[in-house]
Every structure is written in C-alpha cells, then in structure tokens.
Design a protein around this motif. Structure first.
Motif, PDB file in Angstrom:
ATOM      1  N   ASP A   1     -36.417  29.476  57.063  1.00 16.20           N
ATOM      2  CA  ASP A   1     -35.021  29.108  57.289  1.00 16.20           C
ATOM      3  C   ASP A   1     -34.723  29.437  58.760  1.00 16.20           C
ATOM      4  OD1 ASP A   1     -32.880  28.071  55.629  1.00 16.20           O
ATOM      5  OD2 ASP A   1     -31.828  29.985  55.828  1.00 16.20           O
TER       6      ASP A   1
ATOM      7  N   HIS B   1     -31.850  28.768  61.635  1.00 17.92           N
ATOM      8  CA  HIS B   1     -30.546  28.214  61.990  1.00 17.92           C
ATOM      9  C   HIS B   1     -30.138  28.536  63.430  1.00 17.92           C
ATOM     10  CE1 HIS B   1     -29.930  27.320  57.789  1.00 17.92           C
ATOM     11  NE2 HIS B   1     -29.851  28.576  57.415  1.00 17.92           N
TER      12      HIS B   1
ATOM     13  N   HIS C   1     -27.204  34.171  59.029  1.00 15.23           N
ATOM     14  CA  HIS C   1     -28.539  34.620  58.607  1.00 15.23           C
ATOM     15  C   HIS C   1     -29.602  33.740  59.261  1.00 15.23           C
ATOM     16  CE1 HIS C   1     -27.725  31.258  55.916  1.00 15.23           C
ATOM     17  NE2 HIS C   1     -29.037  31.097  55.835  1.00 15.23           N
TER      18      HIS C   1
ATOM     19  N   ASP D   1     -27.105  21.769  56.456  1.00 19.70           N
ATOM     20  CA  ASP D   1     -27.973  22.820  55.926  1.00 19.70           C
ATOM     21  C   ASP D   1     -29.195  22.168  55.277  1.00 19.70           C
ATOM     22  OD1 ASP D   1     -28.736  25.392  55.459  1.00 19.70           O
ATOM     23  OD2 ASP D   1     -27.200  25.847  53.963  1.00 19.70           O
TER      24      ASP D   1
HETATM   25 ZN    ZN Z   1     -29.985  29.337  55.397  1.00 17.30          ZN
END
Ligand code: ZN
Ligand code: VGL
Length: 197
Positions: free
Chosen positions: A46, A48, A81, A113
C-alpha cells in the motif's frame, strides 16, 4: 503454477502502526514459511502520497472510519497510513522480502484508493498484476496478509472474477472488522468462489 500473494504486510498495519490490525505481526513467521514453498511470490505494498484522498485528514470536519462518497463510489476514510517512503509503508522487518519475485504498489494516485491488487477502487483501472500472472502462467493463487476484510478480500474476489483459482489462508490473515466487515467479506469471498482454508 501457483503463486503466493502476500497483501500489505507493512508496519502501518501491524501493532504500533497508523492503521494497526490486531495481531497483524503474528502472521509473519507463517507467511515466511509459506513463501519458502511457493513457486512464485508476489508482495503488495500500500503506497499513498501524503495527501491521498482516502485520508480523513484531507476532508475538513471528517474523522477516520467515516464514509464519504467519491466519484467512484463510497469510500472509508482512513487515518494517514502507508505514506510513500515512510517507515509505516515499509514491510514488517521480519518479512523475508528477498523471496519476492514481484512487489506491486497500489494506491499511489491521490484521487483513488486501491484495496485490490488487481483493480483500483473504481473497480476498472487495472494495476497490471493480471497481465504479469497470465504471462508467467500462474493460474492458482493463494492469498495471505492484511487486512482480511479489505485488501485481502477485494484482491481475492477480483482474482476469482478474473478466472484464477483462488484460496485465502485465513490463519495467515488478520482483519480490521469495521461494522461487520469481517463476516461480510467472508460471505462475499465464498460467493465469488474463493476457497477459505
Ligand atoms: Zn491504504
Ligand atoms: C488497507 C485500508 C486502507 C488494507 C489498505 O491493506 O487492507 N486497508 N488501505
């Protein structure tokens, strides 16, 4: 040929992290053992930007775990996060990342997302993972990682819809469980033809 796909086993999803999943770190030894046996190992990460639109901090007056409507549909707002390059975005230090053939990053575009390793949350923008698996002849997929009810479930369901043979090893997954999301994810995975082992 079968691949082990390890979903988001990153510091922010482990105890002490920004979006900690209860006991998320406890699956690490079992995941390492499974990696040693797999014909192909793929990790997802993940990843971001700091101003990602899934972060509650980007929405005035909103708090983490509330829902918002995005142009692509409803979206949970998360605490900040897995910010690109941060310690939280790094893999858990105990994970044997040297076994990985491919690391696929997701959620790197501010506006959208990506829970699934296959498609972003509009459920149509591909990440490229499908092509990688098909060109390598990897038709059977085993999923482990975090979180069961979000990124693992969305990835497994998409894989099943794409025609892969899919198994989720639930003992090597841990979930967030937001408003019954664990039970719902299990039901949706079964409905999509995912084997829960
Ligand atoms: Zn995420
Ligand atoms: C995840 C929420 C936000 C996950 C990622 O890995 O399940 N959940 N970003």
């Amino acid at each position: 040929m079968h691949a082990l796909i390890v979903i988001d086993l990153q510091n922010d999803f482990c105890p002490g992290g920004a979006l900690a999943v209860t006991d998320g770190d406890q699956i690490v030894p079992g995941v390492n053992a499974r990696m040693a046996e797999a014909e192909a190992v793929i990790l997802t990460q993940d990843w971001h930007p700091a101003d990602h639109s899934s972060f509650a901090s980007q929405h005035a007056g909103r708090a983490p775990m509330q829902m918002v409507d995005m142009p692509y549909g409803p979206q949970v707002l998360w605490p900040d996060h897995c910010v690109q390059g941060s310690h939280g975005a790094a893999f858990h230090a105990g994970l044997n990342t040297e076994h990985a053939d491919l690391i696929i990053r997701k959620g790197f575009r501010r506006q959208i997302d990506s829970y699934s390793a296959f498609f972003e949350n509009d459920q149509k923008t591909p990440t490229g993972l499908e092509g990688y698996l098909r060109t390598r002849g990897l038709t059977e997929l085993e999923f482990v990682g975090l979180a069961t009810d979000f990124c693992v479930a969305w990835s497994a369901i998409d894989a099943a819809k794409l025609g892969f043979k899919v198994r989720v090893l639930t003992s090597l997954c841990r979930g967030i469980d937001l408003n019954g999301s664990m039970a719902k994810a299990a039901e949706q995975m079964r409905g999509a033809g995912v084997e829960l082992a």
